[in-house]
Design an enzyme around this catalytic site. Sequence first.
Site, PDB file in Angstrom:
ATOM      1  N   ASP A   7      43.311  39.128  27.260  1.00  0.00           N
ATOM      2  CA  ASP A   7      41.912  38.736  27.626  1.00  0.00           C
ATOM      3  C   ASP A   7      41.219  40.037  27.407  1.00  0.00           C
ATOM      4  OD1 ASP A   7      39.424  37.963  28.275  1.00  0.00           O
ATOM      5  OD2 ASP A   7      39.821  37.007  30.094  1.00  0.00           O
ATOM      6  N   HIS A  24      40.830  35.124  26.170  1.00  0.00           N
ATOM      7  CA  HIS A  24      39.957  34.926  27.328  1.00  0.00           C
ATOM      8  C   HIS A  24      40.212  33.282  27.399  1.00  0.00           C
ATOM      9  CE1 HIS A  24      36.612  34.751  30.172  1.00  0.00           C
ATOM     10  NE2 HIS A  24      35.994  34.282  29.496  1.00  0.00           N
ATOM     11  N   SER A  30      35.669  32.847  34.157  1.00  0.00           N
ATOM     12  CA  SER A  30      34.604  33.447  33.368  1.00  0.00           C
ATOM     13  C   SER A  30      33.265  33.476  34.273  1.00  0.00           C
ATOM     14  CB  SER A  30      34.471  32.831  31.999  1.00  0.00           C
ATOM     15  OG  SER A  30      33.738  33.625  31.274  1.00  0.00           O
TER      16      SER A  30
END
Length: 382
Positions: free
Chosen positions: A318, A351, A148
């Site tokens: 995601d 995610h 991320s």
Amino acid sequence: MSSLQTKLYSLEFTKALPLQSGTHFGPYTLKVETYGTLNAKKSNAVLICHALNASHHVAGVNDSGQTGWWDNMVGPGKPVDTNHFFVIGINNLGSCFGSTGPMSPDPATGIPYGASFPILTVEDWVLSQSYVADYFGVQKFAAVMGGSLGGMQAIAWGMMFPERVGHCIVIASSANLSAQNIAFNEIARNAIMSDPDFHQGNFYAHAVVPKSGLRVARMIGHITYLSNDDMAEKFGRVLRRPTGAKQDYQFSFDTEFEVESYLRYQGDKFADYFDANTYLLITRALDYFDPAMDYENDLSKAFARIQANFLVISFSTDWRFAPQRSREIVKALLDNKHRVAYAEIDAPHGHDAFLLDDARYMNVVRSYFENISLTLAKGAST
């Protein structure tokens, strides 16, 4: 299997850090945790970059009984094997887990920085991380790795310090935020800043915390971290009722559904430990990251100076950092004939998958680091 060797540092830097905003900030402290042993050549160091609400505590169990946020990934015999690598976790500047941030006292006034703490960027963090590398005598990281926002830092390392990193591992990330992602961040920030207890960022002086705003911000975040299928499997439309109770509506605005209970719990927990100003700073750093902006918005041009090999990983469900965004990174690297491996994992967890134990995902990372380890053992440059 050997035990995890850990050491905790509070590194103080007296020289002011030049920021992308044109200002300078210092002195400052960075909280650092290391795992494993640095070899004689200082060639086996791996930097783990954290995302929004994580910290320097990457692996193991600390004195407070907290397990590291990537404990399934880092440790003896794990994909990033601390029997072979010296792993460094840094709590980024502006965070709230021991490094200097908005909660810290300003030496000039003796009161918390609050709203006066400077706006930071991913590049500012990477520059400060390079000083940590200098402290340990690490001239070149074997790898810089993150998921991320952490993946964005890994990309920035490859661009800013091409000679100082052998491999960049970028997981569930992108080279910039989409308009939709910026919008989610703005809604979360607005929830915090409109909380009456925020006091324009100087709530410390009022001995209050903008908990309502933090709760909403976290609830918004959690919705984006999970896939629709994952939420359906976890919660569906199940009503929150005692075992054996009738599954009827209560016709109220109290918690009716299990998913509501989950979001409220996550929001309450987050508001108890995270700093509101830190949330604003980190989400704005996410918004600003756009390495192609200075290269006519051409990511291939932006990546021209990169020397590191890349491993890029995405997850099929995601939707916040969709696989297409990872493929953009891969294409820009290939345009420059850089070496890159890409894995797209068909995982249902959205995610959050980058933090979870998917065997295929773990095996990809394990194999990649085993190859790095073999190269280091041969004494070759990575």
